[in-house]
Design a protein around this motif. Sequence first.
Motif, short mmCIF file in Angstrom:
data_model
loop_
_atom_site.label_atom_id
_atom_site.label_comp_id
_atom_site.label_asym_id
_atom_site.label_seq_id
_atom_site.Cartn_x
_atom_site.Cartn_y
_atom_site.Cartn_z
N LYS A 103 3.16 -3.67 -4.90
CA LYS A 103 3.40 -3.33 -3.50
C LYS A 103 3.13 -4.83 -2.69
O LYS A 103 3.96 -4.26 -1.08
N THR A 104 1.31 -4.42 -2.83
CA THR A 104 1.47 -5.36 -1.90
C THR A 104 2.09 -6.97 -1.59
O THR A 104 1.97 -7.39 -0.14
N SER A 105 2.19 -7.48 -2.62
CA SER A 105 3.27 -8.95 -2.10
C SER A 105 4.76 -7.98 -1.20
O SER A 105 4.83 -9.20 -0.88
N THR A 106 5.68 -7.45 -2.52
CA THR A 106 6.77 -6.69 -1.67
C THR A 106 6.72 -7.03 0.23
O THR A 106 7.10 -7.16 1.16
N ILE A 107 5.34 -5.91 0.42
CA ILE A 107 4.65 -5.38 1.74
C ILE A 107 4.72 -6.67 2.56
O ILE A 107 5.28 -6.98 3.07
N LEU A 108 3.92 -7.63 2.06
CA LEU A 108 3.61 -8.96 2.41
C LEU A 108 4.77 -9.67 3.19
O LEU A 108 5.40 -10.35 4.18
N ALA A 109 5.78 -10.39 1.54
CA ALA A 109 7.06 -10.76 1.85
C ALA A 109 8.33 -9.88 2.49
O ALA A 109 9.15 -10.28 3.77
N THR A 110 8.27 -8.25 2.92
CA THR A 110 8.76 -7.66 4.02
C THR A 110 8.61 -8.69 5.24
O THR A 110 9.29 -8.18 6.28
N ILE A 111 7.17 -8.01 5.28
CA ILE A 111 6.64 -8.46 6.94
C ILE A 111 6.78 -9.44 7.25
O ILE A 111 7.19 -9.81 8.80
N GLU A 112 6.81 -10.08 6.29
CA GLU A 112 7.55 -12.19 6.79
C GLU A 112 8.75 -11.79 6.98
O GLU A 112 8.99 -12.64 8.04
N ASP B 19 -11.26 -1.63 0.63
CA ASP B 19 -9.86 -1.75 0.94
C ASP B 19 -9.36 -2.98 0.42
O ASP B 19 -9.21 -3.96 2.30
N VAL B 20 -9.35 -3.81 -0.32
CA VAL B 20 -8.60 -5.34 -0.74
C VAL B 20 -7.15 -5.09 -0.12
O VAL B 20 -6.78 -6.68 0.77
N ASP B 21 -6.65 -4.54 -0.48
CA ASP B 21 -5.03 -4.74 -0.53
C ASP B 21 -5.03 -4.68 2.28
O ASP B 21 -4.48 -5.14 2.69
N SER B 22 -5.81 -3.63 2.75
CA SER B 22 -5.95 -3.83 4.01
C SER B 22 -6.40 -4.23 4.75
O SER B 22 -5.35 -5.34 5.17
N GLN B 23 -7.29 -4.94 4.22
CA GLN B 23 -8.07 -6.74 4.32
C GLN B 23 -6.24 -7.70 4.63
O GLN B 23 -6.12 -8.36 5.37
N THR B 24 -6.04 -7.54 3.50
CA THR B 24 -5.03 -8.28 3.35
C THR B 24 -3.78 -8.88 4.16
O THR B 24 -3.46 -9.59 4.77
N ILE B 25 -3.61 -7.38 4.59
CA ILE B 25 -2.67 -6.96 5.70
C ILE B 25 -3.03 -7.79 7.08
O ILE B 25 -2.35 -8.84 7.84
N LYS B 26 -4.47 -6.72 7.34
CA LYS B 26 -4.93 -7.44 7.74
C LYS B 26 -4.69 -8.80 8.66
O LYS B 26 -4.30 -9.09 9.76
N SER B 27 -5.68 -9.72 7.44
CA SER B 27 -5.44 -11.23 7.72
C SER B 27 -3.93 -11.84 8.26
O SER B 27 -3.78 -12.86 8.54
N LYS B 28 -2.93 -11.24 7.72
CA LYS B 28 -1.48 -11.88 8.07
C LYS B 28 -1.07 -11.04 10.30
O LYS B 28 -0.48 -11.74 10.43
N GLY B 29 -2.11 -9.95 10.14
CA GLY B 29 -2.43 -9.97 12.02
C GLY B 29 -1.20 -8.53 12.26
O GLY B 29 -1.13 -8.54 12.69
N ILE B 30 -1.32 -7.96 11.17
CA ILE B 30 -0.21 -6.74 11.27
C ILE B 30 -1.74 -5.60 11.23
O ILE B 30 -2.31 -5.48 10.32
N THR B 31 -1.30 -4.47 11.62
CA THR B 31 -2.18 -3.05 11.70
C THR B 31 -2.11 -2.48 10.54
O THR B 31 -0.89 -2.31 9.72
N ALA B 32 -3.59 -2.01 9.93
CA ALA B 32 -3.37 -1.56 8.46
C ALA B 32 -4.09 -0.61 8.03
O ALA B 32 -5.23 -0.43 9.45
N VAL B 33 -3.28 0.62 7.83
CA VAL B 33 -5.22 1.73 7.75
C VAL B 33 -5.49 2.01 6.46
O VAL B 33 -4.24 2.25 5.51
N GLN B 34 -6.54 1.96 6.22
CA GLN B 34 -7.09 2.26 4.53
C GLN B 34 -7.26 4.00 4.64
O GLN B 34 -7.88 4.08 5.80
N ILE B 35 -6.89 4.33 3.42
CA ILE B 35 -7.20 5.32 3.13
C ILE B 35 -7.15 5.60 2.23
O ILE B 35 -6.71 4.99 1.04
N ASN B 36 -8.49 6.57 1.79
CA ASN B 36 -9.04 6.30 0.45
C ASN B 36 -9.28 7.24 0.19
O ASN B 36 -9.87 8.71 0.24
#
Lengths: 222, 222
Positions: free
Chosen positions: A43-52, A70-87
Amino acid sequence: MAHLDLEKPLLERNDRLAAENKKLTDDAGVFMVDLMASPGAGKTSTILATIEALRESYRIAVIEGDIASDVDSQTIKSKGITAVQINTGGACHLESDMIARALGVLDVEALDLIIIENVGNLVCPTDFYLGEDAKVMILSVPEGDDKPLKYPGIFQISDAIILNKVDTTPVFDFDREAFLSSVQGLNPTAPVFEIAATTGQGVESWIDWLTARVDKKKKPLR
Amino acid sequence: MAHLDLEKPLLERNDRLAAENKKLTDDAGVFMVDLMASPGAGKTSTILATIEALRESYRIAVIEGDIASDVDSQTIKSKGITAVQINTGGACHLESDMIARALGVLDVEALDLIIIENVGNLVCPTDFYLGEDAKVMILSVPEGDDKPLKYPGIFQISDAIILNKVDTTPVFDFDREAFLSSVQGLNPTAPVFEIAATTGQGVESWIDWLTARVDKKKKPLR
């Protein structure tokens, strides 16, 4: 079983809040997609490819659903994209009140596309409408070609199906024809995109499908 | 959330029936193990490898839990092993009343080992005690080394952890040290068996662990 009856009012409450989420994103002209899959399907890799692929053309935010961390939202944020984490604190799916809270944090008017990454699960997310415009599921080749037979519900309710990690087909005994035939039987209208999110293989057709829908919903800039 | 309170009496009922399952298998001297994993992590392959290793020494039956279909129980039966299929009809986990019905079909007195294959899910099975002697989870390398962080509950409650498909490590970016360290933090006492169920690699230590427990519970033949 008894708890199905107990759950009915909860599902009704979920659907009511989901309709409010839908109205909020409709008014803002934002396309919202709910991405569902097993843990580790990509899921996260597909989101990263989509963002790219889309970050130059659209304003994107991601809502990350996880039991914990929050590892996934940290990954997304590191690409400069807004991410909201829900646990979810144990729950095996997102519900519409969680999405409502996440939308409350985001500047929805300033977005074109919201990608929801649901909790890794092929079962629970199926029953919960979040107010999204489309539900998309990912299956990965290592999970096996028999998954449509075992988890028919999620294949039936998905608007599009992504088969990920197709670059690993040589390693796994995955019968592509059997998989596509099972999917066709369950859901004849959903397109199947065969991709390798980490290498970019096949990602264009998925991006074309998504772009057409984001454009359709986007409000003209005034 | 409200439905957690509604679920409490259902969990109590589940635990009561689970205790009855436990007593039934205790009286018969049968070891019962609940195998949990994501879809496609290799539950059925691990069961097949386990059957292959133990079928000469022990009398084995398998209880197969799936949302739908009977492909797994057909696979087990094709090996000449008794298999009972449970279709949960949508539920993302097995409950103790389903196991009670399956035990009612089996000749429990004539068995040494019952393997329960739970529904493919890293979340839901965690909360449901079925009366088993041990809960064992499988993670597969393609799912990724971050899964203990995202799904801590199942790693915490497992008595043993199997890391499957280790033969595919060259293909995937799986950090073995990070995985083992996360598991250690969540569950310092559970052994981790690194195996490739389809090739047999590393399966012996898992078999040793299981054999010791089956032998301990087995009643001497009279």
